[in-house]
Design a protein around this motif. Structure first.
Motif, PDB file in Angstrom:
ATOM      1  N   GLU C  23       0.822  -1.197   0.000  1.00 10.94           N
ATOM      2  CA  GLU C  23       0.000   0.000   0.000  1.00 10.94           C
ATOM      3  C   GLU C  23       0.869   1.266   0.000  1.00 10.94           C
ATOM      4  O   GLU C  23       0.598   2.214  -0.730  1.00 10.94           O
ATOM      5  CB  GLU C  23      -0.882  -0.031   1.254  1.00 10.94           C
ATOM      6  N   ILE C  24       1.894   1.255   0.847  1.00 11.90           N
ATOM      7  CA  ILE C  24       2.762   2.429   0.933  1.00 11.90           C
ATOM      8  C   ILE C  24       3.698   2.465  -0.271  1.00 11.90           C
ATOM      9  O   ILE C  24       3.850   3.484  -0.933  1.00 11.90           O
ATOM     10  CB  ILE C  24       3.606   2.394   2.226  1.00 11.90           C
ATOM     11  N   ALA C  25       4.328   1.328  -0.534  1.00 14.00           N
ATOM     12  CA  ALA C  25       5.330   1.273  -1.600  1.00 14.00           C
ATOM     13  C   ALA C  25       4.739   1.765  -2.913  1.00 14.00           C
ATOM     14  O   ALA C  25       5.370   2.534  -3.643  1.00 14.00           O
ATOM     15  CB  ALA C  25       5.857  -0.147  -1.743  1.00 14.00           C
ATOM     16  N   ASP C  26       3.530   1.354  -3.188  1.00 16.55           N
ATOM     17  CA  ASP C  26       2.920   1.736  -4.467  1.00 16.55           C
ATOM     18  C   ASP C  26       2.568   3.219  -4.528  1.00 16.55           C
ATOM     19  O   ASP C  26       2.313   3.758  -5.598  1.00 16.55           O
ATOM     20  CB  ASP C  26       1.662   0.889  -4.707  1.00 16.55           C
ATOM     21  N   HIS C  27       2.528   3.859  -3.364  1.00 19.85           N
ATOM     22  CA  HIS C  27       2.204   5.288  -3.361  1.00 19.85           C
ATOM     23  C   HIS C  27       3.421   6.159  -3.104  1.00 19.85           C
ATOM     24  O   HIS C  27       3.298   7.310  -2.698  1.00 19.85           O
ATOM     25  CB  HIS C  27       1.119   5.584  -2.319  1.00 19.85           C
ATOM     26  N   LEU C  28       4.581   5.606  -3.317  1.00 18.29           N
ATOM     27  CA  LEU C  28       5.805   6.327  -3.030  1.00 18.29           C
ATOM     28  C   LEU C  28       5.883   7.645  -3.807  1.00 18.29           C
ATOM     29  O   LEU C  28       6.253   8.686  -3.264  1.00 18.29           O
ATOM     30  CB  LEU C  28       7.009   5.433  -3.373  1.00 18.29           C
ATOM     31  N   LEU C  49      15.361   9.786  -4.892  1.00 19.37           N
ATOM     32  CA  LEU C  49      14.096   9.086  -4.663  1.00 19.37           C
ATOM     33  C   LEU C  49      13.390   8.767  -5.985  1.00 19.37           C
ATOM     34  O   LEU C  49      12.887   7.658  -6.171  1.00 19.37           O
ATOM     35  CB  LEU C  49      13.188   9.938  -3.772  1.00 19.37           C
ATOM     36  N   SER C  50      13.393   9.733  -6.867  1.00 13.66           N
ATOM     37  CA  SER C  50      12.715   9.492  -8.144  1.00 13.66           C
ATOM     38  C   SER C  50      13.427   8.387  -8.919  1.00 13.66           C
ATOM     39  O   SER C  50      12.785   7.552  -9.556  1.00 13.66           O
ATOM     40  CB  SER C  50      12.691  10.768  -8.989  1.00 13.66           C
ATOM     41  N   PRO C  57       9.638  -0.032 -10.466  1.00 14.21           N
ATOM     42  CA  PRO C  57       8.261   0.419 -10.636  1.00 14.21           C
ATOM     43  C   PRO C  57       7.365  -0.205  -9.558  1.00 14.21           C
ATOM     44  O   PRO C  57       7.689  -1.276  -9.033  1.00 14.21           O
ATOM     45  CB  PRO C  57       7.884  -0.117 -12.022  1.00 14.21           C
ATOM     46  N   ALA C  58       6.264   0.486  -9.268  1.00 11.63           N
ATOM     47  CA  ALA C  58       5.355   0.009  -8.219  1.00 11.63           C
ATOM     48  C   ALA C  58       5.074  -1.474  -8.413  1.00 11.63           C
ATOM     49  O   ALA C  58       4.890  -1.929  -9.532  1.00 11.63           O
ATOM     50  CB  ALA C  58       4.061   0.819  -8.264  1.00 11.63           C
ATOM     51  N   GLY C  59       5.034  -2.199  -7.315  1.00 12.27           N
ATOM     52  CA  GLY C  59       4.761  -3.632  -7.394  1.00 12.27           C
ATOM     53  C   GLY C  59       5.716  -4.409  -6.506  1.00 12.27           C
ATOM     54  O   GLY C  59       6.445  -3.844  -5.701  1.00 12.27           O
ATOM     55  N   GLU C  60       5.703  -5.729  -6.691  1.00  9.98           N
ATOM     56  CA  GLU C  60       6.455  -6.659  -5.863  1.00  9.98           C
ATOM     57  C   GLU C  60       7.949  -6.316  -5.823  1.00  9.98           C
ATOM     58  O   GLU C  60       8.596  -6.369  -4.792  1.00  9.98           O
ATOM     59  CB  GLU C  60       6.257  -8.064  -6.451  1.00  9.98           C
ATOM     60  N   GLU C  61       8.460  -5.923  -6.976  1.00  6.43           N
ATOM     61  CA  GLU C  61       9.881  -5.673  -7.082  1.00  6.43           C
ATOM     62  C   GLU C  61      10.304  -4.492  -6.202  1.00  6.43           C
ATOM     63  O   GLU C  61      11.313  -4.523  -5.513  1.00  6.43           O
ATOM     64  CB  GLU C  61      10.206  -5.349  -8.543  1.00  6.43           C
ATOM     65  N   ARG C  62       9.483  -3.469  -6.225  1.00  7.03           N
ATOM     66  CA  ARG C  62       9.773  -2.298  -5.402  1.00  7.03           C
ATOM     67  C   ARG C  62       9.713  -2.683  -3.922  1.00  7.03           C
ATOM     68  O   ARG C  62      10.552  -2.278  -3.115  1.00  7.03           O
ATOM     69  CB  ARG C  62       8.790  -1.179  -5.689  1.00  7.03           C
TER      70      ARG C  62
END
Ligand code: SF4
Ligand code: SF4
Ligand code: SF4
Ligand code: SF4
Lengths: 747, 186, 189
Positions: C23-28, C49-50, C57-62
């Motif tokens: 939830e957090i990671a995807d909203h980084l 950060l960017s 990219p957002a998802g499992e890998e991140r």
């Protein structure tokens, strides 16, 4: 989602559902009454059983404001006199250590690069289940091996292997006291034999280091003996604390059996042994007479380096103290390939002194079955029951990888609950007799506790699944696929602990505080839940540990409430019981079929063709080489406590002890950096130049030089002895720890 | 008669296990890296194979004529009603005069309180409540004996009547209350 | 600064210092944007950060990339910056010390307590920040400021330098930003 909607939504709620809580839900609105009740300032005491080592001393945990502030000995326990050792005292330092593992973890990088993610318990269980089912499908259930340091949760841990149809269940014991167990079983029918140190008048110990390998009741006993004027003789290549409290005899390594056989030789030739006792209670003595006939003190002098007159004098004085004399049977014993014969010979010489079932001698542990035949003792004959009734497990399709239990081979005498754990890396790496593909370890750290650390790591890397359950990111955990965080002994119940000695004794382990890290769990719960996930719920037929304990205790007519209040139970009013305590001719049966002491053991004859101990000469280090020996230190437990803050602060590292003359020849000075070479493997270290070791031996304390960088305090500090020792299996599957030779040079 | 609390260390029974060291830390919240007591090894002395070694528990010697009390400018270091030398944390200004004055190197500045610290005989939490000090009660070797030396029936009085108790640095005239019994030490 | 923004900022940092979750990671990206708008940050910090967001990219890998930073930094073994206030503010350097109790008592005095699943110790950095987010939302300005002064700031002073020094890109930058906001340029709204 539009910018900032996510955070706004979380904080103020979207659609009104979250308004009551808000945020991420970590905090909730409190019931004000409950908040007040949470405050509680008084100092309270919770009795439990220590697990900082495996000696299981009773303890009193002092709790204030919901925190364990101090661990003390149980004030009513006469066996410890209310003492606990440094490690026991350090328990709160482990409990509140920020370095403990806190959540289940699954590896994300390569094995050994230390990358993990945290997962929920359910994810961890599912992951393990899937991998194990695959292993089972592809290789059969027997491709799973489980290993633990013997402990009360083994029954649950092992149920997982049994349910999968694997016979490959191991304890750590082949790396420690297994050869002693084998000798006791062969001689007495079972290994439940204790020693009454306190009343002994003469104690000889071959290397067992009472005062550094601390077991509190044992220390109290030995100290009582010497304070009362008893003699203590310590045969050890190194000057240990124990040696400092007695007469140090710096015996050549790996020759202890020669000394013991020469004692027997002297006892026989000088008629010093208890003939009537031998005749009444034992079988096969004539074969022993034959075996030691040529083992004269002069011969033993050649082997051991101990002058023959010294051997004779010690033997005579020892025999004068009979039957209140003890030739110590040892604890960490896997010194040589045939170490079990050393332990056998030790017990045979003991029996020649008639020190069986008398004060100051050896005795069988007095469980209910032993007490029942005595009318005056029947009232004390209570035993714990099972906490559950498990359905039958499937029969394993294949035999064990280590040959345990195979008649007519050495495997016949390997204790079934222990096995030969050193075989696991061999089977993984060589596929013989068949490959192990999954390994689960619990409270056991094969990387440090088994010889040849690098080979163990190499083996782990070949597995389909490696799982570790522990309290720290141990060296084994570091190389695992899944790490399961157990809570400490201060935060959980365990099954009842039976610590029976001269009387029955039952101890409780109960939580003093609720879990510090909310997602750690007691091992019984971990294995039960994992079992349920794997579809083996029927093997865990109990709700929780309180229910389990209640059942166990009911069989002894005890309640959980009274155990919790008192901490331990011994039959009130019962005195220590020796079968020959009043009448030296009284029956004192062993647990063998004929109830006699097996001086000659048919079983060993069948298994190893050595029904009577035979001497085996092991080479001595040639010039320039040293025998590499290891031992325990009072402030640490095996591979267990080196990262506990307070204990690490006391002793963060170890050194290599080297005799000053030998060091001088090599130009090595106190504190020098050195390299220890065992040929294939080398290790850096720091030299401790001392007069307290034989010139042909070097010594280091075990458990240091940790490989897991996630144990910050212990990582890389000192010498990991097991890096240098090759994984060689002894005649009965024990590891071999004291026949490695090394060279030492300045770094 | 006034009591005189004293401790005997039976050196032959001390195995250097440091249970006392750790017990003291938890009993008295002694900060990381600091100690009120420790039991270092003496030796091994001699030449292989004729060597000897023993351990000596170190802590404040509870002097009856204590230099630390004499030099303390704020009277933070004082004798309490039972003659035990204590430090009043609130009065201590951390001047370290006592650290220098103590012939036994028994004192240190507590990292957390900033005040001088040392063994208190576990006075407040234990001895005044009728319990033995933490180190004594946990002593694995059974080397430590504590009690009122003036009470002839106490264990310590009996022990000292039978064995010679030596004090450290007698020549300083500090009259310590810790007695070391060396009988049986090689 | 408006109260609403302050609440969001606190919550954004709470989210960052929590154990990584989707939830957090995807909203980084959203969180970074909020920070760049509301807090003075050097451009290179945002750039790091960017870059992270682009690389993972957002998802499992991140999420796994965050775990790889989080565990050694906060969680297991060689923790570079234990996230519990007690470890810094109490003697003994252990968890569950006097500071933990003080923080708990403060939560209770404002009617808050740890959730029933008790997944975290009360003086975890993320919990303290989440608490401040809730107080901001509730308009409990005085309590918020008292808590900040008494508990949060001493904790930040001790822990932020460690995180910043850790060379763990996401967390080190986030610490830099939190430092800028809380310790360097904080103004009451
Ligand atoms: S010997 Fe020490 S560590 Fe082991 S159980 Fe006893 S008190 Fe605990
Ligand atoms: S030993 Fe030192 S600190 Fe203790 S009373 Fe004597 S002078 Fe004072
Ligand atoms: S008496 Fe108390 S304060 Fe003094 S050394 Fe022993 S445990 Fe520490
Ligand atoms: S506890 Fe006793 S035996 Fe152990 S070091 Fe201290 S004084 Fe010596």
């Amino acid at each position: 989602m539009k910018r900032r909607d996510f955070l706004k939504g979380a904080l103020y709620g979207t659609g009104g559902t979250m308004i009551a809580l808000g945020g991420f839900g970590t905090l909730t609105k409190l019931d004000p009454k409950k908040a007040a009740a949470a405050e509680q300032d008084a100092l309270s005491t919770v009795f439990s059983t220590c697990e900082m080592c495996t000696s299981r001393c009773t303890v009193a945990l002092k709790v204030k404001n919901g925190k364990v502030v101090k661990a003390e000995g149980h004030p009513n326990d006469t066996s410890t006199g209310g003492s606990i050792c440094a490690r026991g005292n350090a328990a709160p330092s482990l409990l509140y250590d920020p370095e403990r593992i806190k959540k289940p973890m699954i590896r994300t990088g390569e094995r050994g690069d230390g990358k993990f993610k945290e997962v929920s318990w359910d994810e961890a269980y599912s992951y393990i289940t899937e991998k194990l089912k695959n292993v089972q499908k592809q290789y059969g259930g027997e491709a799973l091996a489980v290993t633990s340091r013997v402990n009360p949760n083994d029954i649950f841990f092992r149920s997982l292997a049994r349910a999968m149809g694997s016979p490959n269940m191991f304890s750590h014991e082949a790396t420690c006291p297994m050869t002693r167990t084998v000798a006791l079983e062969a001689t007495f029918g079972n290994p439940y034999i204790g020693a009454d140190y306190g009343n002994a008048k003469y104690i000889i110990t071959n290397g067992r280091n009472f005062f550094e390998g601390i077991h509190v009741p044992m220390v109290k006993g030995v100290m009582k003996s010497i304070s009362n004027g008893g003699k203590l003789v310590v045969l050890d290549p190194r000057f240990s604390v124990t040696a400092a409290k007695g007469e140090w005899v710096p015996i050549k390594g790996a020759t202890d059996l020669a000394f013991i056989m020469a004692m027997a030789n002297v006892m026989i030739s000088e008629n010093l042994y208890d003939k009537e006792f031998i005749a009444q209670y034992s079988v096969g003595f004539d074969k022993w007479v034959e075996a030691v006939k040529d083992k004269t003190p002069a011969w033993a002098e050649q082997e051991t380096g101990i002058p023959k007159d010294k051997i004779v004098q010690i033997t005579r004085d020892f025999a004068k103290a009979k039957p209140n004399c003890l030739l110590e049977y040892g604890w960490r014993t896997p010194w040589t390939g045939n170490d079990y014969q050393l332990r056998r010979a030790i017990m045979i010489v003991n029996m020649m002194m008639g020190n069986w079932e008398v004060p100051g001698g050896y005795f069988r542990k007095k469980g209910a079955a032993l007490l029942k035949p005595y009318p005056e003792l029947q009232q004390y004959a209570k035993s714990l029951g099972g906490g559950m009734v498990q359905p039958a497990f499937p029969k394993p399709v294949k035999g064990r990888i280590d040959g345990t239990g195979v008649k007519g081979t050495p495997g016949q005498v390997i204790p079934v609950p222990d096995g030969a754990v050193g075989q696991i890396p061999e089977s993984i790496l060589t596929g013989k007799p068949y490959p192990i593909k999954a390994w689960m370890v619990y409270r056991f750290n094969p990387v440090i506790s088994m010889p040849e650390s690098e080979r163990v790591i190499e083996a782990i890397k070949k597995l389909d699944l490696m799982v570790t359950c522990d309290v720290y990111m141990t060296d084994a955990a570091y190389y695992s696929d899944v790490v399961l965080p157990e809570c400490t002994y201060m935060e959980r119940y365990d099954p009842m602990i039976d610590n029976t000695g001269l009387t029955p004794k039952f101890q409780i382990r109960q939580p003093a505080v609720s879990v510090v890290y909310p997602d750690t769990k007691p091992a019984w719960q971990i294995f039960k839940e994992l079992g349920e996930k794997m579809g083996y719920g029927q093997y865990f037929p109990f709700k929780d540990m309180e229910e389990y304990l209640t059942k166990q205790l009911a069989a002894a007519g005890l309640t959980l409430a009274e155990m919790k209040e008192k901490g331990f139970w011994v039959p009130p009013g019962m005195k220590p019981f020796f079968m020959r305590g009043k009448d030296p001719k009284a029956p004192a049966p062993t647990a063998t079929a004929d109830q006699k002491i097996q001086i000659f053991s048919e079983e060993l004859e069948e298994a190893t063709k050595q029904g009577i101990p035979e001497y085996k000469h092991y080479p001595q280090p040639e010039n320039g080489k040293f025998r590499f020996i290891q031992g325990k230190v009072a402030v640490h437990t095996n591979a267990g406590t080196h990262n506990v803050p307070v204990l690490n602060e006391l002793m963060p590292t170890n050194t290599l002890w080297i005799n000053s003359v030998s060091a001088g020849k090599l130009g090595i000075k106190e504190g020098d950096s050195i390299i220890i070479s065992a040929g294939k493997y080398e290790h850096k270290g720091i030299a401790k130049v001392t007069e307290g070791i034989r010139p042909d031996s070097v010594f280091t304390y075990h458990g240091f030089g940790r490989i897991s960088p996630k144990m910050t305090r212990a990582y890389g500090k000192g010498i990991n002895d097991n890096k240098l020792i090759p994984n060689e299996l002894g005649e009965i599957g024990n590891v071999v720890s004291s026949t490695t030779f090394v060279t030492v040079r300045k770094a | 008669m006034a009591k005189h609390y004293a401790m005997a260390v039976v050196v032959a029974k001390c195995i250097g296990c440091q249970a006392c060291t750790v017990a003291c830390k938890f009993q008295n919240n002694v900060p990381e890296g600091q100690y009120r007591t420790k039991t270092p090894v003496v030796g091994p002395k001699g030449t292989f194979p004729n060597v000897s070694m023993y351990f000596l528990k170190e802590a404040c010697q509870m002097c009856q004529d204590a230099p630390c009390v004499k030099v303390c400018p704020t009277k933070a270091s004082h004798y309490n009603e039972a003659g035990v030398v204590l430090v009043d944390v609130d009065k201590c200004v951390g001047c370290k005069y006592c650290l220098t004055a103590c012939p036994y190197d028994a004192r240190f500045i507590n990292k957390d309180t900033g005040a001088a610290d040392k063994c208190t005989f576990c006075w407040e939490a234990r001895v005044s409540q009728g319990q033995a000090p933490a180190c004594v009660s946990t002593c694995v070797g059974g080397a430590l004996v504590f009690g009122d030396e003036k009470d002839p029936n106490s264990e310590i009085a009996k022990l000292l009547s039978k064995n010679k108790g030596e004090v450290r640095k007698e020549e300083f005239g500090t009259r310590p209350s810790i007695y070391y019994i060396f009988q049986g030490v090689k | 600064m408006v109260q609403e923004t302050r609440g969001e900022l606190y919550l954004s940092f709470a989210g960052i210092w929590q154990r990584p979750r989707r939830e957090i990671a995807d909203h980084l990206e959203e969180i970074i944007e909020l920070w760049s708008e509301e807090i003075e940050i050097p451009p290179e910090t945002v750039a790091v950060l960017s870059a992270f967001c682009q690389r993972y990219p957002a998802g499992e890998e991140r999420l796994n990339a965050l775990w790889a930073e989080y565990i050694p930094l906060f969680e297991t073994g060689a923790v570079e910056a234990p996230p519990y206030a007690s470890v810094y503010l109490d003697k003994g350097r252990q968890v569950l010390g006097a500071e933990t109790r003080a923080v708990q008592a403060f939560y209770a005095s404002t009617g808050y307590g740890m959730g029933n699943d008790k997944q975290e110790l009360s003086d975890h950095l993320a919990v303290e920040l989440e608490f401040l987010a809730l107080l901001a939302r509730d308009g409990e300005e005085t309590s918020g400021e008292t808590f900040r002064q008494k508990h949060l700031l001493p904790f930040l002073q001790a822990i932020l330098p460690r995180i910043k020094g850790s060379r763990r890109p996401v967390y080190a930058q986030a610490a830099e930003i939190l430092d800028n906001w809380q310790l360097k340029s904080y103004e009451r709204g």
